[in-house]
Write a protein that holds these residues in place. Sequence first.
Motif, PDB file in Angstrom:
ATOM      1  N   VAL A 190     -18.677  -7.818  35.125  1.00 48.21           N
ATOM      2  CA  VAL A 190     -18.801  -7.881  33.668  1.00 48.21           C
ATOM      3  C   VAL A 190     -17.394  -7.810  33.060  1.00 48.21           C
ATOM      4  N   SER A 191     -17.163  -8.520  31.973  1.00 46.37           N
ATOM      5  CA  SER A 191     -15.839  -8.465  31.332  1.00 46.37           C
ATOM      6  C   SER A 191     -15.597  -7.062  30.769  1.00 46.37           C
ATOM      7  N   ARG A 192     -14.328  -6.689  30.610  1.00 41.12           N
ATOM      8  CA  ARG A 192     -14.018  -5.308  30.207  1.00 41.12           C
ATOM      9  C   ARG A 192     -14.624  -4.931  28.863  1.00 41.12           C
ATOM     10  N   ASP A 193     -14.501  -5.839  27.911  1.00 41.66           N
ATOM     11  CA  ASP A 193     -14.971  -5.515  26.581  1.00 41.66           C
ATOM     12  C   ASP A 193     -16.495  -5.350  26.544  1.00 41.66           C
ATOM     13  N   PHE A 194     -17.176  -6.264  27.225  1.00 46.75           N
ATOM     14  CA  PHE A 194     -18.641  -6.195  27.265  1.00 46.75           C
ATOM     15  C   PHE A 194     -19.082  -4.972  28.076  1.00 46.75           C
ATOM     16  N   ALA A 195     -18.330  -4.659  29.129  1.00 48.42           N
ATOM     17  CA  ALA A 195     -18.655  -3.474  29.938  1.00 48.42           C
ATOM     18  C   ALA A 195     -18.561  -2.207  29.095  1.00 48.42           C
ATOM     19  N   LEU A 196     -17.636  -2.208  28.151  1.00 52.26           N
ATOM     20  CA  LEU A 196     -17.488  -1.059  27.256  1.00 52.26           C
ATOM     21  C   LEU A 196     -18.720  -0.944  26.350  1.00 52.26           C
ATOM     22  N   ASP A 197     -19.150  -2.072  25.800  1.00 52.14           N
ATOM     23  CA  ASP A 197     -20.371  -2.087  24.973  1.00 52.14           C
ATOM     24  C   ASP A 197     -21.588  -1.631  25.775  1.00 52.14           C
ATOM     25  N   LEU A 198     -21.759  -2.219  26.957  1.00 54.09           N
ATOM     26  CA  LEU A 198     -22.954  -1.930  27.760  1.00 54.09           C
ATOM     27  C   LEU A 198     -22.956  -0.494  28.274  1.00 54.09           C
ATOM     28  N   SER A 199     -21.799  -0.013  28.721  1.00 48.76           N
ATOM     29  CA  SER A 199     -21.784   1.355  29.269  1.00 48.76           C
ATOM     30  C   SER A 199     -22.054   2.364  28.156  1.00 48.76           C
ATOM     31  N   SER A 200     -21.707   2.017  26.908  1.00 48.06           N
ATOM     32  CA  SER A 200     -22.037   2.910  25.787  1.00 48.06           C
ATOM     33  C   SER A 200     -23.529   2.874  25.503  1.00 48.06           C
ATOM     34  N   LEU A 201     -24.075   1.667  25.472  1.00 49.84           N
ATOM     35  CA  LEU A 201     -25.510   1.516  25.194  1.00 49.84           C
ATOM     36  C   LEU A 201     -26.383   2.167  26.267  1.00 49.84           C
ATOM     37  N   ALA A 202     -25.865   2.230  27.489  1.00 50.35           N
ATOM     38  CA  ALA A 202     -26.677   2.657  28.630  1.00 50.35           C
ATOM     39  C   ALA A 202     -27.040   4.143  28.613  1.00 50.35           C
ATOM     40  N   GLY A 229     -25.849   6.714  29.999  1.00 54.59           N
ATOM     41  CA  GLY A 229     -25.848   7.381  31.310  1.00 54.59           C
ATOM     42  C   GLY A 229     -26.817   6.807  32.320  1.00 54.59           C
ATOM     43  N   ARG A 230     -27.450   5.661  31.992  1.00 61.95           N
ATOM     44  CA  ARG A 230     -28.469   5.106  32.890  1.00 61.95           C
ATOM     45  C   ARG A 230     -27.983   3.773  33.486  1.00 61.95           C
ATOM     46  N   PRO A 231     -27.533   3.802  34.738  1.00 61.01           N
ATOM     47  CA  PRO A 231     -27.000   2.583  35.349  1.00 61.01           C
ATOM     48  C   PRO A 231     -28.010   1.435  35.354  1.00 61.01           C
ATOM     49  N   ALA A 232     -29.276   1.731  35.615  1.00 53.67           N
ATOM     50  CA  ALA A 232     -30.277   0.663  35.675  1.00 53.67           C
ATOM     51  C   ALA A 232     -30.448   0.001  34.309  1.00 53.67           C
ATOM     52  N   LEU A 233     -30.306   0.787  33.240  1.00 48.63           N
ATOM     53  CA  LEU A 233     -30.407   0.227  31.895  1.00 48.63           C
ATOM     54  C   LEU A 233     -29.212  -0.687  31.621  1.00 48.63           C
ATOM     55  N   ALA A 234     -28.032  -0.260  32.067  1.00 43.60           N
ATOM     56  CA  ALA A 234     -26.832  -1.083  31.876  1.00 43.60           C
ATOM     57  C   ALA A 234     -27.006  -2.432  32.564  1.00 43.60           C
ATOM     58  N   ALA A 235     -27.493  -2.411  33.813  1.00 41.47           N
ATOM     59  CA  ALA A 235     -27.666  -3.656  34.556  1.00 41.47           C
ATOM     60  C   ALA A 235     -28.737  -4.519  33.900  1.00 41.47           C
ATOM     61  N   LYS A 236     -29.800  -3.882  33.412  1.00 39.28           N
ATOM     62  CA  LYS A 236     -30.871  -4.649  32.768  1.00 39.28           C
ATOM     63  C   LYS A 236     -30.363  -5.326  31.491  1.00 39.28           C
ATOM     64  N   LEU A 237     -29.564  -4.597  30.723  1.00 35.86           N
ATOM     65  CA  LEU A 237     -29.003  -5.174  29.497  1.00 35.86           C
ATOM     66  C   LEU A 237     -28.110  -6.362  29.816  1.00 35.86           C
ATOM     67  N   PHE A 238     -27.449  -6.293  30.968  1.00 33.47           N
ATOM     68  CA  PHE A 238     -26.548  -7.377  31.352  1.00 33.47           C
ATOM     69  C   PHE A 238     -27.307  -8.600  31.853  1.00 33.47           C
ATOM     70  N   TYR A 239     -28.339  -8.379  32.660  1.00 31.90           N
ATOM     71  CA  TYR A 239     -29.021  -9.512  33.300  1.00 31.90           C
ATOM     72  C   TYR A 239     -30.186 -10.085  32.501  1.00 31.90           C
ATOM     73  N   ASP A 240     -30.805  -9.262  31.672  1.00 29.09           N
ATOM     74  CA  ASP A 240     -31.993  -9.714  30.940  1.00 29.09           C
ATOM     75  C   ASP A 240     -31.604 -10.022  29.493  1.00 29.09           C
ATOM     76  N   LYS A 241     -31.380 -11.309  29.224  1.00 32.14           N
ATOM     77  CA  LYS A 241     -30.847 -11.683  27.912  1.00 32.14           C
ATOM     78  C   LYS A 241     -31.836 -11.341  26.784  1.00 32.14           C
ATOM     79  N   ASP A 242     -33.139 -11.559  27.031  1.00 29.34           N
ATOM     80  CA  ASP A 242     -34.137 -11.237  26.008  1.00 29.34           C
ATOM     81  C   ASP A 242     -34.105  -9.751  25.660  1.00 29.34           C
ATOM     82  N   PHE A 243     -33.987  -8.943  26.708  1.00 29.10           N
ATOM     83  CA  PHE A 243     -33.960  -7.493  26.518  1.00 29.10           C
ATOM     84  C   PHE A 243     -32.732  -7.091  25.701  1.00 29.10           C
ATOM     85  N   PHE A 244     -31.596  -7.699  26.051  1.00 28.32           N
ATOM     86  CA  PHE A 244     -30.356  -7.391  25.325  1.00 28.32           C
ATOM     87  C   PHE A 244     -30.471  -7.825  23.865  1.00 28.32           C
ATOM     88  N   ASP A 245     -31.029  -9.030  23.643  1.00 24.47           N
ATOM     89  CA  ASP A 245     -31.168  -9.530  22.274  1.00 24.47           C
ATOM     90  C   ASP A 245     -32.088  -8.632  21.445  1.00 24.47           C
TER      91      ASP A 245
END
Length: 345
Positions: free
Chosen positions: A194-206, A208-224
Amino acid sequence: MSSGTKFNFDWPFFGNKHIIDFLQASIHNNKLAHFYIFTGAQDLGKGTLANFFASSLLCRNFSDGKGPLPCGECPSCRHAAKGTHSDVTFLKRPEDKKNISIDQIRDFIKMMNLGSFSGFYKIGIIKEGENLSIEAANALLKTLEEPKPGVVIILHTSMLEWLPGTIASRGQILHFRPVARERIYDYLISQHKVSRDFALDLSSLAKGRPALAAKLFYDKDFFDFHKKTIKYFIQGIQSGLNEKFSLAEELLNSALAGDKETKQGAREIAGDILEIWQTVVRDLILLQFNLEELIINRLAMPELKKINFSLNRLREISEKIKQGREYLAANVSPKLVLENVNLQI
Ligand SMILES: [Zn+2]
């Protein structure tokens, strides 16, 4: 792991090393409990780890006394990966029901009592165990009191306090902990590119939940959906009632219409919406104290900074959302709960 042990493990799992170490040591030492309770917030990977544990116990390599566990290649591993292993029984609340019923638990116990078809372990995995009805919990208790050899039951829950004490006291309880934001950030970059800037957004949104971070990254509908929920709320709290209502309704409807495959119920979606709203209010409170580095919804920072509500107002909103979540848990209609929260904030 101590040296000279016969197994090595292939559990591609991130975070909660204390639990991985514990479970792997139990396999090494052949000291298994009959009943495990995996507890902790959602999306910490409780279900994934239950699957690694189960497939390791059923893998041919385990009976042959060598690693890696699971091998991923033997018939047992292939079935386990597809969720079709005859010695693994899953139990969860049906989409359209409030609880895991007594009939469901009876079938589950029957399966457990049949013993292993492959001659090793019989494994039962109860998802979201807080949904056991009282009668179902009592029936399960009898099985837990007289465990059959080779039976291993894993119950996972994000609400340990909702489980009857009689059930909880029978289990080996393993507490899953949130993972530090910096570690999730590194993990997203190194493991998922993941790019650094997006990783910063996702790790904040997550949160503390790694599985949520990965889901936000891979599942575009979920992220939207996540992004929309944040933006609509920010827009909504600054606008009139009508707009608030239509925004909330659109959110719920679009979430219900999409993602047919994992078809979440309206209750779960409304719960997610309220949880996300609560994080936005939390962020607004933190901003008043200039704690920008702790913001969860970093991706909406410019919009958040424009809102200038008093601390009292924010606390009131937070309280109303909390109430909404309680109503939801008490089975009030999800649409009604969202409308009601909107009316009051
Ligand atoms: Zn295998």
